[in-house]
Scaffold this motif. Structure first.
Motif, PDB file in Angstrom:
ATOM      1  N   CYS A 132       0.841  -1.190   0.000  1.00 40.60           N
ATOM      2  CA  CYS A 132       0.000   0.000   0.000  1.00 40.60           C
ATOM      3  C   CYS A 132       0.885   1.253   0.000  1.00 40.60           C
ATOM      4  O   CYS A 132       1.785   1.372   0.821  1.00 40.60           O
ATOM      5  CB  CYS A 132      -0.897  -0.002   1.243  1.00 40.60           C
ATOM      6  SG  CYS A 132      -1.775   1.553   1.494  1.00 40.60           S
ATOM      7  N   CYS A 135       0.208   3.268   3.699  1.00 38.72           N
ATOM      8  CA  CYS A 135       0.657   2.774   4.999  1.00 38.72           C
ATOM      9  C   CYS A 135       1.736   1.708   4.887  1.00 38.72           C
ATOM     10  O   CYS A 135       2.279   1.278   5.895  1.00 38.72           O
ATOM     11  CB  CYS A 135      -0.536   2.262   5.807  1.00 38.72           C
ATOM     12  SG  CYS A 135      -1.168   0.686   5.194  1.00 38.72           S
ATOM     13  N   CYS A 157      -6.405  -1.563   0.275  1.00 40.52           N
ATOM     14  CA  CYS A 157      -5.563  -1.973   1.397  1.00 40.52           C
ATOM     15  C   CYS A 157      -6.468  -2.507   2.512  1.00 40.52           C
ATOM     16  O   CYS A 157      -7.460  -1.876   2.873  1.00 40.52           O
ATOM     17  CB  CYS A 157      -4.766  -0.767   1.887  1.00 40.52           C
ATOM     18  SG  CYS A 157      -3.802  -1.103   3.352  1.00 40.52           S
TER      19      CYS A 157
HETATM   20 ZN   LIG Z   1      -2.810   0.967   3.517  1.00 41.03          ZN
END
Ligand SMILES: [Zn+2]
Lengths: 170, 279
Positions: A132, A135, A157
């Motif tokens: 992702c 994050c 995600c």
């Molecule tokens: Zn994420």
């Protein structure tokens, strides 16, 4: 005096891609050649996808940028082979994509059209992991093989729950 | 727009079309076989690209709508590459646009498979898979073409088509090995489309001339690889390969079904009504 090709490449590195303006045409790896033929500047460009509507806009942007720098005699050429690959996106370009929220291509995962392994993969879990871009989680899943432009696929995600684009490997 | 009469009398029209002969009547390759062959490659992409673009705004879910539109875009991009080269080789000053918008049905050289109506979503995906499985083998072979322009276009297009094939195969498997309803629809699609697949592998004097010049493979040589891809995907999709041997033919020589007339009426309307319109 005519500017050297290094200077011209530098100017082109400031021309943004029309669809993903955080990266430049040189980041994308589509400027294949810059050379002087006599007093004419020849810039050779390769298309990303054969039907990409950005291609003609890119040519216009190149011309506008170079005219603004005082280039009078200019010729744009198209080179088809070797075909463009996402391997040519520069390391800086990949970082810019990530920072913009687009997961950069994972090299070596391009479709080869050989289905033998594909059919097995459908049942298994060996699809490439796309981290992702927000994050960094690797718990992500593909939503669609295509996205908002020909060069992207859609993912989401499972940790931060955000949808994101993946710049697919070609 | 081609009238129904044009379509019904395709053979007569063939003999009137410039540079094109009724191939069966010729022992030797027709004049300008290379341009003719390039039109076949370009027209397959153009007509299939147009067909799947008809889904834009109508697909069952947003992601599939976007995916079909993007596949159409790839195919139209490839059309431009093939038809521009066809115009260049033909040497009569025709561009990809002229060839796409100003020819009538009998001058189109696409196989009949790609002009089949879309049917339901499963039918569209089945047609796409049967075509993609042929397209990838054709483009692989063309990468070693004696003509570097052909090899260059093929290498470019093969990357995109590999992606199309993975997607269409995935969906044929998912829908075939899905619910009772989806399986029944996919089997019906396969049964209906099957008689249109044989034409992909039927050669004629144009193909023979291309093979002898080292420009393109003999279409029959692509059959074994296609058969094995189709067999593998159908087995995983729990679908049964039809047993019938009857196969339609004629699209490559300009003898089309009425379906092509409707496509052209839609696609060519603007240039026919307002010749030379640009914006
Ligand atoms: Zn994420």
């Amino acid at each position: 005096m005519l500017p050297d090709v290094g200077t011209v490449r530098d100017w082109l590195s400031q021309v943004p891609d029309p669809e993903i303006p955080v990266i430049s045409l040189t980041d994308l790896g589509i400027i294949r050649d810059v050379e002087w033929q006599g007093d004419t500047l020849v810039v050779t460009v390769t298309p990303t996808y054969s039907g990409c509507p950005a291609t003609s806009v890119i040519n216009l942007d190149i011309e506008a940028a170079l005219r603004a720098r005082g280039i009078g005699k200019l010729r744009l050429e198209r080179r088809l082979s070797p075909p463009w690959t996402t391997d040519w996106i520069t390391p800086e370009g990949r970082e810019k994509l990530r920072a913009y929220g687009i997961a950069p291509p994972v090299d070596g995962t391009a479709a080869d059209g050989r289905l033998a392994g594909r059919v097995a993969r459908l049942a298994g879990t060996s699809n490439p992991v796309i981290p992702c871009p927000r994050c960094g989680s690797t718990r992500t899943e593909k939503v669609s093989q295509f996205g908002s432009t020909p060069c992207k696929a859609s993912y989401r995600c499972a940790d931060c729950l955000e949808p994101f684009d993946y710049f697919k490997c070609i | 727009m081609p009238s129904l009469t044009d379509v019904m009398t395709a053979d007569a029209d063939l003999t009137r079309a410039p540079g094109i002969r009724t191939i069966a009547a010729l022992g030797a390759a027709p004049e300008n076989a290379f341009a003719e062959w390039l039109c076949r490659m370009g027209d397959n992409c153009l007509i299939l690209g147009h067909r799947i673009s008809e889904w834009c705004g109508h697909a069952p879910v947003l992601e599939e709508d976007i995916a079909l539109a993007n596949t159409a875009l790839d195919l139209i991009g490839q059309t431009r590459l093939w038809l521009d080269l066809a115009g260049e080789v033909e040497g009569k000053g025709r561009s990809a646009d002229t060839l796409a918008y100003l020819r009538d049905a009998a001058q189109f050289r696409n196989v009949l498979l790609v002009e089949r109506p879309n049917g339901d979503f499963g039918h569209t995906l089945m047609r796409q898979f049967l075509f993609d499985a042929w397209h990838i083998e054709m483009l692989r072979a063309l990468q070693s073409s004696a003509d570097p322009r052909v090899a260059g276009i093929a290498a470019k297009a093969a990357k995109e088509v590999a992606y199309h094939l993975e997607r269409s195969a995935d969906l044929v498997i998912r829908l075939g090995d899905g619910t009772e309803e989806s399986r029944a629809r996919m089997q019906t699609a396969l049964d209906r489309l099957w008689p249109y697949t044989g034409e992909l592998f039927m050669g004629d004097a144009v193909d023979q001339a291309m093979a002898e010049a080292g420009i393109a493979p003999d279409p029959a040589s692509l059959r074994a690889a296609w058969d094995s891809t189709v067999a593998e995907v159908m087995a995983t999709a729990t679908l049964v390969r039809p047993g019938g041997t009857f196969q339609h033919r004629g699209g490559k020589q300009g003898r089309h079904t009425e379906a092509l007339g409707y496509i052209l009426a839609d696609m060519q309307f603007l240039q026919r009504a307002y010749p030379g319109a640009v914006w």
